[in-house]
Design an enzyme around this catalytic site. Sequence first.
Site: not given
Length: 152
Positions: A61, A76
């Site tokens: 992620h 992110h």
Amino acid sequence: MPETLVVHAPISGSVVPLSDVPDPVFAGQMVGSGAAVEPPAGEAFDVVSPVAGKVVKLLPHAFVVVEPAGRGVLTHVGIDTVKLKGEGFKLLIAQGDSVAAGEPVMHVDPTAALAAGYSMVSPVVVLDTKPDTATLAATGAVSAGARLFSLD
């Protein structure tokens, strides 16, 4: 003094100031200054590198690319998406790879994240920089690979 760093949008979507990111660590710029992008709701998307450099950290992620002057840029994807343990994320490169700005890093299907109630707002920050040192180059809609912000 390193030269001005231009950071490109890792995904297409709407530019979101870090202060509006629904996470206190990013909103408070505790990891660094930058901006965020919110992708169109419910659509799968590719995430590209915001800068050229070496991928020093690669998670399902999130990833960090260190650019030639040594500054780390964190992308992110989504908020709390670490809890998905990679579901919906397909990595297209490996940790340690060198990437060009705009090179695809991962493909994201946000279905699981959205079903879990997570925001897909994706912060992009230059690690260990002072708050409010990034200058936004874009507002409103931005395309992946377009200038997002710069940092002196």
